[in-house]
Scaffold this motif. Sequence first.
Motif, PDB file in Angstrom:
ATOM      1  N   ILE A 159       0.847  -1.200   0.000  1.00  0.00           N
ATOM      2  CA  ILE A 159       0.000   0.000   0.000  1.00  0.00           C
ATOM      3  C   ILE A 159       0.886   1.255   0.000  1.00  0.00           C
ATOM      4  CG2 ILE A 159      -1.717   1.317   1.302  1.00  0.00           C
ATOM      5  CD1 ILE A 159      -2.767  -1.349   2.398  1.00  0.00           C
ATOM      6  N   GLY A 160       1.948   1.193   0.800  1.00  0.00           N
ATOM      7  CA  GLY A 160       2.879   2.325   0.848  1.00  0.00           C
ATOM      8  C   GLY A 160       3.483   2.598  -0.520  1.00  0.00           C
ATOM      9  N   GLN A 161       3.912   1.525  -1.197  1.00  0.00           N
ATOM     10  CA  GLN A 161       4.520   1.677  -2.520  1.00  0.00           C
ATOM     11  C   GLN A 161       3.530   2.290  -3.503  1.00  0.00           C
ATOM     12  OE1 GLN A 161       7.779   0.999  -3.388  1.00  0.00           O
ATOM     13  NE2 GLN A 161       7.943   0.745  -1.172  1.00  0.00           N
ATOM     14  N   VAL A 162       2.313   1.761  -3.496  1.00  0.00           N
ATOM     15  CA  VAL A 162       1.334   2.151  -4.507  1.00  0.00           C
ATOM     16  C   VAL A 162       0.757   3.539  -4.254  1.00  0.00           C
ATOM     17  CG1 VAL A 162      -0.952   1.608  -5.404  1.00  0.00           C
ATOM     18  CG2 VAL A 162       0.743  -0.188  -5.176  1.00  0.00           C
ATOM     19  N   THR A 163       0.454   3.827  -2.982  1.00  0.00           N
ATOM     20  CA  THR A 163      -0.244   5.086  -2.717  1.00  0.00           C
ATOM     21  C   THR A 163       0.701   6.248  -2.460  1.00  0.00           C
ATOM     22  OG1 THR A 163      -0.343   4.664  -0.348  1.00  0.00           O
ATOM     23  CG2 THR A 163      -2.194   3.885  -1.668  1.00  0.00           C
ATOM     24  N   GLY A 164       1.936   5.934  -2.091  1.00  0.00           N
ATOM     25  CA  GLY A 164       2.865   7.018  -1.788  1.00  0.00           C
ATOM     26  C   GLY A 164       2.687   7.575  -0.386  1.00  0.00           C
ATOM     27  N   VAL A 165       1.761   7.015   0.395  1.00  0.00           N
ATOM     28  CA  VAL A 165       1.629   7.429   1.797  1.00  0.00           C
ATOM     29  C   VAL A 165       2.434   6.435   2.615  1.00  0.00           C
ATOM     30  CG1 VAL A 165      -0.004   8.133   3.574  1.00  0.00           C
ATOM     31  CG2 VAL A 165      -0.769   7.858   1.224  1.00  0.00           C
ATOM     32  N   LYS A 166       3.418   6.917   3.342  1.00  0.00           N
ATOM     33  CA  LYS A 166       4.258   5.973   4.073  1.00  0.00           C
ATOM     34  C   LYS A 166       3.802   5.850   5.527  1.00  0.00           C
ATOM     35  CE  LYS A 166       7.347   5.151   0.734  1.00  0.00           C
ATOM     36  NZ  LYS A 166       6.535   4.749  -0.387  1.00  0.00           N
ATOM     37  N   LEU A 167       2.979   4.833   5.792  1.00  0.00           N
ATOM     38  CA  LEU A 167       2.580   4.528   7.164  1.00  0.00           C
ATOM     39  C   LEU A 167       3.040   3.103   7.472  1.00  0.00           C
ATOM     40  CD1 LEU A 167      -1.108   5.814   7.445  1.00  0.00           C
ATOM     41  CD2 LEU A 167       0.986   7.014   8.035  1.00  0.00           C
ATOM     42  N   HIS A 168       3.229   2.821   8.782  1.00  0.00           N
ATOM     43  CA  HIS A 168       3.601   1.460   9.148  1.00  0.00           C
ATOM     44  C   HIS A 168       2.381   0.550   9.186  1.00  0.00           C
ATOM     45  CE1 HIS A 168       6.978   3.802  10.776  1.00  0.00           C
ATOM     46  NE2 HIS A 168       7.682   2.728  10.457  1.00  0.00           N
ATOM     47  N   ASP A 169       1.222   1.141   9.470  1.00  0.00           N
ATOM     48  CA  ASP A 169       0.072   0.314   9.801  1.00  0.00           C
ATOM     49  C   ASP A 169      -1.215   0.958   9.280  1.00  0.00           C
ATOM     50  OD1 ASP A 169      -1.708  -1.401  10.910  1.00  0.00           O
ATOM     51  OD2 ASP A 169      -1.297  -0.865  13.000  1.00  0.00           O
ATOM     52  N   TYR A 170      -1.692   0.500   8.135  1.00  0.00           N
ATOM     53  CA  TYR A 170      -2.920   1.079   7.574  1.00  0.00           C
ATOM     54  C   TYR A 170      -4.158   0.499   8.229  1.00  0.00           C
ATOM     55  CZ  TYR A 170       0.012   3.000   4.010  1.00  0.00           C
ATOM     56  OH  TYR A 170       0.983   3.706   3.380  1.00  0.00           O
ATOM     57  N   GLY A 171      -4.018  -0.739   8.733  1.00  0.00           N
ATOM     58  CA  GLY A 171      -5.181  -1.461   9.219  1.00  0.00           C
ATOM     59  C   GLY A 171      -5.679  -1.014  10.581  1.00  0.00           C
ATOM     60  N   CYS A 172      -4.897  -0.202  11.270  1.00  0.00           N
ATOM     61  CA  CYS A 172      -5.282   0.202  12.627  1.00  0.00           C
ATOM     62  C   CYS A 172      -6.522   1.091  12.576  1.00  0.00           C
ATOM     63  CB  CYS A 172      -4.136   0.955  13.289  1.00  0.00           C
ATOM     64  SG  CYS A 172      -4.504   1.433  14.977  1.00  0.00           S
ATOM     65  N   SER A 173      -7.562   0.696  13.296  1.00  0.00           N
ATOM     66  CA  SER A 173      -8.808   1.470  13.249  1.00  0.00           C
ATOM     67  C   SER A 173      -8.728   2.737  14.069  1.00  0.00           C
ATOM     68  CB  SER A 173      -9.959   0.637  13.793  1.00  0.00           C
ATOM     69  OG  SER A 173     -10.076  -0.522  13.045  1.00  0.00           O
ATOM     70  N   LEU A 174      -7.811   2.753  15.023  1.00  0.00           N
ATOM     71  CA  LEU A 174      -7.702   3.919  15.908  1.00  0.00           C
ATOM     72  C   LEU A 174      -7.063   5.080  15.150  1.00  0.00           C
ATOM     73  CD1 LEU A 174      -8.047   5.153  18.671  1.00  0.00           C
ATOM     74  CD2 LEU A 174      -5.910   4.127  19.372  1.00  0.00           C
ATOM     75  N   LYS A 175      -7.903   6.045  14.804  1.00  0.00           N
ATOM     76  CA  LYS A 175      -7.425   7.188  14.038  1.00  0.00           C
ATOM     77  C   LYS A 175      -8.226   8.416  14.464  1.00  0.00           C
ATOM     78  CE  LYS A 175      -6.132   5.020   9.624  1.00  0.00           C
ATOM     79  NZ  LYS A 175      -6.420   3.598   9.689  1.00  0.00           N
ATOM     80  N   VAL A 176      -7.660   9.598  14.273  1.00  0.00           N
ATOM     81  CA  VAL A 176      -8.460  10.813  14.445  1.00  0.00           C
ATOM     82  C   VAL A 176      -8.356  11.673  13.186  1.00  0.00           C
ATOM     83  CG1 VAL A 176      -8.243  10.845  16.971  1.00  0.00           C
ATOM     84  CG2 VAL A 176      -6.604  12.102  15.582  1.00  0.00           C
ATOM     85  N   TYR A 177      -9.472  12.304  12.850  1.00  0.00           N
ATOM     86  CA  TYR A 177      -9.566  13.096  11.614  1.00  0.00           C
ATOM     87  C   TYR A 177     -10.174  14.449  11.931  1.00  0.00           C
ATOM     88  CZ  TYR A 177     -10.066   8.337   9.699  1.00  0.00           C
ATOM     89  OH  TYR A 177      -9.922   7.022   9.395  1.00  0.00           O
ATOM     90  N   ARG A 178      -9.834  15.436  11.167  1.00  0.00           N
ATOM     91  CA  ARG A 178     -10.629  16.659  11.159  1.00  0.00           C
ATOM     92  C   ARG A 178     -11.909  16.375  10.394  1.00  0.00           C
ATOM     93  NH1 ARG A 178      -7.696  20.811  13.095  1.00  0.00           N
ATOM     94  NH2 ARG A 178      -5.487  20.253  13.083  1.00  0.00           N
ATOM     95  N   ALA A 179     -13.027  16.885  10.893  1.00  0.00           N
ATOM     96  CA  ALA A 179     -14.319  16.547  10.294  1.00  0.00           C
ATOM     97  C   ALA A 179     -14.410  16.987   8.827  1.00  0.00           C
ATOM     98  CB  ALA A 179     -15.454  17.170  11.106  1.00  0.00           C
ATOM     99  N   GLU A 180     -13.770  18.115   8.475  1.00  0.00           N
ATOM    100  CA  GLU A 180     -13.855  18.580   7.075  1.00  0.00           C
ATOM    101  C   GLU A 180     -13.279  17.551   6.135  1.00  0.00           C
ATOM    102  OE1 GLU A 180     -12.582  20.384   9.955  1.00  0.00           O
ATOM    103  OE2 GLU A 180     -11.094  21.441   8.734  1.00  0.00           O
ATOM    104  N   LEU A 181     -12.224  16.877   6.595  1.00  0.00           N
ATOM    105  CA  LEU A 181     -11.570  15.886   5.735  1.00  0.00           C
ATOM    106  C   LEU A 181     -12.524  14.733   5.451  1.00  0.00           C
ATOM    107  CD1 LEU A 181      -8.948  14.974   4.405  1.00  0.00           C
ATOM    108  CD2 LEU A 181      -8.355  13.834   6.520  1.00  0.00           C
TER     109      LEU A 181
END
Length: 330
Positions: A159-181
Amino acid sequence: MSYSLSSDVIETSEKIAFPSVSVVVPIYNEVESLSHLIEAIATTLAKNELDYEIICVDDGSQDGSTEMLRQLARDRTDLKAVILRRNYGQTPAMAAGFQYARGRVIATLDGDLQNDPGDIPLLLSKLDEGYDLVSGWRKQRQDDALTRLLPSKMANWLIGQVTGVKLHDYGCSLKVYRAELIADMNLYGELHRFLPALAYIEGARIAELPVRHYARRYGQSKYGLGRTFRVLMDLLTIYFMKKFLTKPMHGFGLFGLISMLLGTVLGVYLTFLKLGLGQSIGNRPLLILAVLLFLCGIQLFSFGLLAELMMRTYHESQKRPIYRVREIIE
Ligand code: UDP
Ligand code: MG
């Protein structure tokens, strides 16, 4: 209790006017975890003096989670339960939660106590540093090594290679977002895993923080190995969206033209052999190649044009701008 057409929303009488944090939790057969979970979320957020609401989305549970949520929502002012008609899957459940969330910030976590609500304040303070999305990283993940950790490691790398977003763990559900996003993103299929990638396409600033992770205490996991395949297919979709969302012709058109050009060159060469030198070309593989290249070229080219039309419909029908404004300074 009130019934609406699409889904059943149970609300407590007193509403928090505009909570600053909405915690969205998808629930599918998690009856034993529910009360512990909600208590833990409430405790940690109240301790940090945060204005919050908890939105539990019951994704067609059959184990009594629905009744449990009904009960809890009746007794608490900080809980809203959204009951879906049937089991739709984790992504639609989360999307439903996002729709009813009113906070300026949205936090998500699993309903099985594998994430620690105590990590939410950490993620929030990271978000405050100027990010649009902060994603948890289960650094010491407590899941089965062979069926979960290994496929997940490979998927994360890919996923990191393809999307260009370098995260260690995409599957982790624990996330916080700004509501506009969240408001800018549409979720389909099982794309919740790719929210960081979709957010990145929308130009979001993304950070990652190590979080705690526990083994499942109650109930059982809803996924098996089959998920790996579906993740791969979703990845292809994301790749396509990232690459060609606003300009499919750049991809298909180019390959189409190259293919047509090669076909034409070979065709001219073969015509020269036939007409100029009088050779027979009817049994030459090169002839088949030339025809194939030319036809494929036309196909790719027209496919690009069609994709271009579809993308325009996609953007215009949803009034989706092709840009995203971060802020306006006057
Ligand atoms: N979930 C859901 N609908 C589904 C499958 C799962 O709402 O069809 C919820 C589930 O209740 C849990 C979260 O999504 O809160 C993650 O599921 P699970 O813990 O089974 O995934 P794992 O942690 O094993 O990857
Ligand atoms: Mg889990």
